[in-house]
Enzyme design. Structure first.
Site, PDB file in Angstrom:
ATOM      1  N   GLU A 257      46.280  30.350 -58.908  1.00 36.48           N
ATOM      2  CA  GLU A 257      47.738  30.301 -58.775  1.00 36.48           C
ATOM      3  C   GLU A 257      48.149  28.971 -59.367  1.00 36.48           C
ATOM      4  O   GLU A 257      47.809  27.927 -58.821  1.00 36.48           O
ATOM      5  CB  GLU A 257      48.130  30.339 -57.297  1.00 36.48           C
ATOM      6  CG  GLU A 257      47.576  31.500 -56.505  1.00 36.48           C
ATOM      7  CD  GLU A 257      48.297  32.791 -56.822  1.00 36.48           C
ATOM      8  OE1 GLU A 257      49.495  32.735 -57.130  1.00 36.48           O
ATOM      9  OE2 GLU A 257      47.656  33.846 -56.798  1.00 36.48           O
ATOM     10  N   CYS A 296      55.752  25.771 -56.030  1.00 42.67           N
ATOM     11  CA  CYS A 296      55.370  26.442 -57.277  1.00 42.67           C
ATOM     12  C   CYS A 296      56.346  27.545 -57.625  1.00 42.67           C
ATOM     13  O   CYS A 296      56.436  27.959 -58.775  1.00 42.67           O
ATOM     14  CB  CYS A 296      53.975  27.016 -57.115  1.00 42.67           C
ATOM     15  SG  CYS A 296      53.840  28.016 -55.634  1.00 42.67           S
TER      16      CYS A 296
END
Ligand code: NAP
Length: 518
Positions: A257, A296
């Site tokens: 990720e 994020c």
């Protein structure tokens, strides 16, 4: 000198003998902890996970593992006040910490209850139906999942020291796979406090969790095809991990990720005065101020119809004017500090790169007057909004300023939106804020292949919406391309990432005895 954080290795706490790296409080600059893995026996950790942790977990059925998770979450929930106090030193406000700490514990509860409803009381998980193969009905097939016999190494970013660990730990426990937790050095002190409680709780068998505080050292040298690396962080570190022989040569699974230039799209119908316009302005400002923009999933690109750009800038300014930057220990503060002075420098450098194609329309990247804090010692920044009038430029689609920063990019026609969204080269999340079903359908159809999650926000769901930036345990988190190409969460889908799928073939009776079904 502050305390050296201990790592948890093969059932014992290990403290490195050297001075290590000193971690500073993000808001005050005071020393909080020291971190080092000098002398850490990583081979012993991997062996312990394989020989002790894995077999102990796999003596439990899925239902028993789910019950253990519930016990664990209940224990952590009772102790969370201490985590909240520590979290202030990461620069997070109390509201930010709720997402990390309560969000992490809540994720464990969700995994536990979903598993109790959806997983069998056994060790083997059937996948799909029995597949008839022989015409005479004597030969069939069925897929099953079994636990990988290795270890899950989780390597986490600094921004979610609790959630980042727990959202990976819960599915690994359910899968029967032991975990080695490697938090980011900068916020390892908070992760370590939670891991100490995980061990103290006794909810999980010995060896199910170990902890590395400091660099990963040669840990990957001991991993191979039975193991999983679950990584969250920058794409450059992801590339390093993927290039390691553990992954490139021995085929350890690697889920990443990474960075993401997430977009939020305002529909042409959502003009000033509509509920959707207000929702859009609110969403942008909330995203860049939550965790000081260090998520994020934060909105980095705001795609706005040309005719509405001035209105959006005015709306965002009005909201950002009310943001109070400062020491998160002061209750009037609504946006805390970045995690470190180093990270602030990185964000400023990224803004300088973005400015080659954009102008600043709100905030001064180099100056802020924080409440109850020293601007030189704490990693404070004002929220910054840029306008990139020429959306064909590469900078806003490639430069991630991992802080309280977003860029407004005007678009001409609805047909321009899909290609602009795709220029992020793969994102964790995108959002469309519109009440026009045709516009929404066109955007979702073209943008979905480039996104792991898409939020369609309008007046009907706004009251219950969890927002653009918040991954939910029930739904997948991850994205293609630049976002790492990985996938986490998504309910019981996450458990299968730590298991092997095998196609069983045989007579109906044998397959039914092994995997159920007829
Ligand atoms: P980073 O430098 O890549 O660090 C992430 C983790 O990797 C840390 O635990 C770090 O440990 C570790 N690490 C670094 N080099 C390593 C190596 N050679 N071998 C093994 N581990 C290694 O990322 P960051 O700067 O902390 O995080 C910010 C970035 O993460 C942003 O770009 C953001 O977009 C991304 N992010 C993505 C997500 C997501 O869910 N997709 C979530 C959060 C953040 P040390 O700290 O000890 O160096």
């Amino acid at each position: 000198m502050p305390e050296m954080l201990a790592s948890y290795v093969a059932g014992e706490w290990y403290t490195a003998p050297d001075e290590g790296t000193v971690v500073l409080d993000a808001a005050t600059g005071d020393a909080v902890a020291r971190v080092s893995t000098t002398g850490l026996d990583t081979r012993r950790m991997v062996d312990h996970a394989r020989r002790v942790g894995g077999p102990s977990l796999r003596r439990l059925t899925f239902q028993e593992r789910a019950a253990a998770l519930k016990e664990l979450a209940t224990f952590l929930d009772a102790n969370k006040a201490a985590y909240h106090e520590l979290s202030l030193a990461t620069g997070a406000t109390r509201r930010d910490s709720t997402g990390d700490i309560d969000g992490g514990i809540g994720t464990v509860f969700v995994f536990s209850s979903r598993a109790r409803r959806e997983l069998p009381d056994g060790l083997l998980l059937p996948d799909g139906d029995v597949e008839p193969i022989g015409k005479g009905g004597t030969f069939v097939g069925r897929h099953v999942y079994t636990s990988l016999p290795g270890v899950a190494l989780q390597v986490n970013a600094f921004n979610f020291p609790v959630w980042g660990m727990l959202e990976k730990l819960a599915p690994a426990v359910l899968a029967g796979v032991p975990t080695i937790v490697k938090p980011a050095t900068q916020t390892a002190f908070l992760t370590a406090a939670v891991v100490r409680d995980i061990i103290a709780s006794g909810a999980l068998p010995e060896g199910a969790v170990q902890l590395v505080c400091g660099g990963a050292g040669d840990l990957l040298d001991h991993l191979g095809g039975e193991d999983v690396i679950a990584f969250t962080g920058s794409s450059s570190t992801a590339a390093t991990l993927r290039g390691n022989d553990a992954v490139a040569g021995r085929a350890a699974r690697c889920n990443a990720e990474t960075d993401s230039l997430n977009c939020s799209i305002l529909g042409p119908d959502a003009v000033t005065g509509t509920p959707e316009f207000d929702l859009y302005v609110k969403e942008i400002t909330r995203e860049i101020t939550t965790k000081a923009g260090q998520r994020c999933t934060c909105i980095r690109r705001a795609l706005v119809p040309k005719s509405l750009v001035d209105d959006v800038i005015a709306g965002v300014r009005a909201r950002l004017d009310k943001v109070v930057v400062g020491n998160p220990r002061n209750d009037t503060v609504t946006m805390g500090a970045l995690v470190s002075l180093h990270q602030r420098d990185e964000v400023r450098a990224s803004i300088a790169a973005l400015r080659r194609a954009s102008q600043v329309v709100f905030g001064d990247p180099l100056s802020v007057d924080p409440v109850d804090a020293d601007a030189d010692r704490g990693a404070f920044m004002a929220p910054v909004v840029l306008l990139c009038a020429d959306g064909s430029r590469s900078e806003p689609h490639e430069v991630e300023a991992f802080g309280p920063v977003t860029t407004i990019i005007p678009y001409g026609t609805p047909e321009d939106v899909g290609p602009l969204a795709a220029r992020g080269s793969g994102s964790l999340v995108g959002s469309v804020i519109s009440y026009d079903p045709e516009f929404v359908r066109a955007v979702v159809t073209s943008a979905a292949p480039h996104h792991g999650r898409i939020l369609v926000l309008d007046r009907d769901c706004a009251g219950e919406s969890t927002g653009h930036g918040t991954p939910m345990p029930q739904l997948v988190h991850g994205g293609p391309g630049r976002a790492g190409g990985g996938e986490e969460l998504g309910g019981m889908r996450a458990v299968k990432h730590f298991m092997q799928r095998t196609a069983l073939q045989g007579s109906p009776a044998v397959i039914a005895a092994l995997a159920g079904g007829s």
